[in-house]
Design an enzyme around this catalytic site. Structure first.
Site, PDB file in Angstrom:
ATOM      1  N   CYS A  50       1.114   1.731  -8.248  1.00 12.26           N
ATOM      2  CA  CYS A  50      -0.319   1.890  -8.492  1.00 12.26           C
ATOM      3  C   CYS A  50      -0.620   2.409  -9.885  1.00 12.26           C
ATOM      4  CB  CYS A  50      -0.941   2.820  -7.452  1.00 12.26           C
ATOM      5  SG  CYS A  50      -0.407   4.539  -7.608  1.00 12.26           S
ATOM      6  N   GLN A 116       7.361   9.579  -3.572  1.00 14.47           N
ATOM      7  CA  GLN A 116       7.399   8.139  -3.288  1.00 14.47           C
ATOM      8  C   GLN A 116       8.201   7.308  -4.281  1.00 14.47           C
ATOM      9  OE1 GLN A 116       2.965   7.776  -2.727  1.00 14.47           O
ATOM     10  NE2 GLN A 116       3.656   6.159  -1.375  1.00 14.47           N
TER      11      GLN A 116
END
Length: 452
Positions: A50, A116
Site C-alpha cells: 500500500c 506485515q
C-alpha cells in the site's frame, strides 16, 4: 551480475503519486515478467504494497538496467517517466542489499517496525519463484532478507508494540470516538488488510463487526472468523448508517465510499473512517463533514513503532548482515576461477598421461595407474593452498582481486571462467540516490497494506 533496486514509496512521494503507480497482482506480475525479459536484466521481483512499488533485479550493466526498468515501470503504471523520475530512488549492489534488509526489518515502513512487511517480502519471493523471474541470485538475496527480518524481531523489541498501518490508523480513529469498545464497525473488503482490520476491531472490543465484499463467500469466511456478519457491497450504505467506525481497504481503482454516502450515514454524529486502500477508497472531501474523522495512509507516515534503542539495534543488525552477505558473495565470486583453474590442470594432466602412453606403450595397467595417481596428487597439492587461500581472502573487501591475480598468473581463458559462471551466479558494487541524475530500485508480489 549486480543487484539493482528501482522504487517509489511513501518516503519519496505523497499518496497522490503512489495512487498512480499502485499495482494490483496482475500488473505486478506483468511488470516482473517484462523486466526479466529486458536485455540487461536476468532476474526480477516486484514488491508492491500500500505504500511502495519496488522492482528488484539482477543486471549486467547498471545504466542499461536502470533505463530499462524505469521505462517499463512507466509503461505499465501509465505514468510518464518525466513525472516518475523525481520520485524514484535507485540502489545498486550493496546499496540494494541494504535497502531490502531495511525493508524486511521494518525500518523503511510507514509504521516503523510493523509486522506485515516480512510476510509481504516472503510473498514476493514466492510469487517470483512461481513466475520463474527469480533465479539463484535474487533467491539468495530474498532468503537472506527473510532471515535478517526474523533475527531483528528475535533479538530486539522492534515489533513488540505489534503496530501495523491498521492498528495505528484505528488508534487515530478511536481518539475522537472515545475508544473502540462497544462501537459498531463496518469493514469494506475481505483481503489481508481487511482481515487484520476485522481482527483488530474485535480484539479492541468492538460490539459488532460487519464485513462487506464483492465476493460474498470471502466476506462470510472473514465475518465468521471474528463472530461478525457478512453482507454484499450493495448493503454498504445501510450498514454505514448503523456503524460508528468504517474501515475500507478494497482493490478498487476508484472511490468506493462517496462524500454523499458518508454525509448520509454520519448525519453529523461522531463517525470514524479509516482508508488504508491504495488508490484511496473514500472520497477525501468526506473529511470536511461535521463529526467525521477520516484517517488515510498519508496521515500515518512516520507513525512510531519500536523504541529508539530497538531501532538502533536493528540498524546495527542490518549493517552486520549487509556486510556478511557481501562477504559471502565475494567468496562465491572466486569459485568460477578456482573451478576453471582445476579444470585446466586436469586437462594438462590428461594430455601428459596420453603423451606418456605413446612414449612408453609397454607400461602395465598397474604402472599406468600409479603414475597417473602420483601426478594428480602432486598437482592437487600444488593447487590446494592457493585455491583455498584465495577463497579465504575473497571474503574481505577487495578479495576478488586475488581471483584476478590467479587468472593472470595461470593465463586462464576468460571464456573458460565465464562458462563456469553462466549457470551459477551474478555479482557487483554500490550507489544510491534520486533518479534525477543519480541512482534507485524494485520487486515482485502484490500485497495491499504494508505498515511502514
Amino acid at each position: 551480475m549486480s543487484y539493482l533496486v528501482v522504487g517509489i514509496s511513501h518516503r519519496s512521494a505523497d499518496i497522490t503519486v503512489l495512487e498512480r503507480v499502485a499495482l494490483d497482482s496482475d500488473a505486478a506480475t506483468k511488470l516482473a515478467i517484462a523486466v526479466q525479459n529486458s536485455a540487461a536484466v536476468t532476474e526480477s521481483a516486484v514488491l508492491a504494497t500500500c505504500n511502495r512499488t519496488e522492482v528488484y533485479a539482477t543486471v549486467d550493466r547498471f545504466h542499461a538496467g536502470m533505463d530499462e526498468v524505469t521505462a517499463i515501470l512507466a509503461e505499465i503504471t501509465g505514468v510518464p517517466l518525466i513525472d516518475l523520475a523525481e520520485h524514484l530512488y535507485v540502489h545498486f549492489e550493496e546499496g540494494a542489499v541494504a535497502h531490502l534488509f531495511q525493508v524486511a526489518v521494518g525500518l523503511d515502513s510507514m509504521v516503523v517496525g510493523e509486522s506485515q512487511i516480512l510476510g509481504q517480502v516472503k510473498e514476493t519471493l514466492r510469487v517470483g519463484q512461481d513466475l520463474e523471474t527469480i533465479g539463484t541470485s535474487l533467491n539468495a538475496l530474498f532468503q537472506h532478507a527473510l532471515r535478517v527480518g526474523k533475527r531483528a524481531r528475535a533479538e530486539t523489541g522492534i515489533d513488540s508494540a505489534g503496530r501495523s498501518v491498521v492498528s495505528a490508523g484505528l488508534d487515530a480513529v478511536a481518539g475522537p470516538l472515545g475508544g473502540l469498545t462497544g462501537r459498531r464497525a463496518l469493514v469494506v473488503g475481505a483481503g489481508s488488510m481487511a482481515s487484520l482490520a476485522a481482527q483488530t476491531l474485535a480484539a479492541d472490543g468492538a460490539a459488532h463487526v460487519v464485513v462487506a465484499n464483492r465476493n460474498l463467500d470471502r466476506a462470510i469466511i472473514l465475518a465468521e472468523r471474528v463472530g461478525g456478519t457478512a453482507i454484499p457491497l450493495a448493503g454498504v450504505p445501510d450498514a454505514m448508517a448503523e456503524a460508528d467506525v468504517v474501515v475500507s481497504c478494497t482493490g478498487a481503482r476508484g472511490v468506493v465510499l462517496t462524500e454523499e454516502m458518508v454525509r448520509t450515514a454520519s448525519s453529523g454524529r461522531p463517525f470514524g473512517l479509516l482508508d488504508v486502500a491504495l488508490p484511496r477508497d473514500i472520497a477525501p472531501e468526506a473529511a470536511q463533514l461535521p463529526g467525521v474523522t477520516l484517517i488515510t495512509l498519508a496521515d500515518l507516515v512516520g507513525t512510531a513503532g519500536g523504541a529508539e534503542e530497538d531501532i538502533e539495534d536493528v540498524r546495527r543488525i542490518v549493517h552486520e548482515e549487509t556486510g556478511a552477505f557481501a562477504a559471502t558473495r565475494r567468496a562465491v565470486s572466486v569459485t568460477p576461477t578456482v573451478v576453471a583453474l582445476r579444470t585446466m590442470a586436469g586437462e594438462l594432466v590428461d594430455a601428459e598421461l596420453a603423451r606418456l602412453d605413446r612414449r612408453l606403450p609397454d607400461l602395465t595397467e598397474a604402472q599406468r595407474h600409479e603414475v597417473a595417481r602420483t601426478i594428480r596428487r602432486v598437482v592437487d597439492k600444488v593447487l590446494h593452498t592457493p585455491t583455498v587461500r584465495v577463497k579465504e581472502l575473497a571474503a574481505d573487501p577487495g578479495g576478488p582481486t586475488y581471483a584476478d591475480a590467479l587468472r593472470e598468473l595461470f593465463a586462464l581463458d576468460p571464456a573458460a571462467v565465464d562458462a563456469v559462471t553462466a549457470p551459477l551466479d551474478k555479482s557487483a558494487e554500490t550507489t544510491a540516490g534520486p533518479i534525477a541524475g543519480k541512482s534507485a530500485g524494485r520487486s515482485v508480489g502484490q500485497t495491499r497494506g504494508e505498515s511502514a
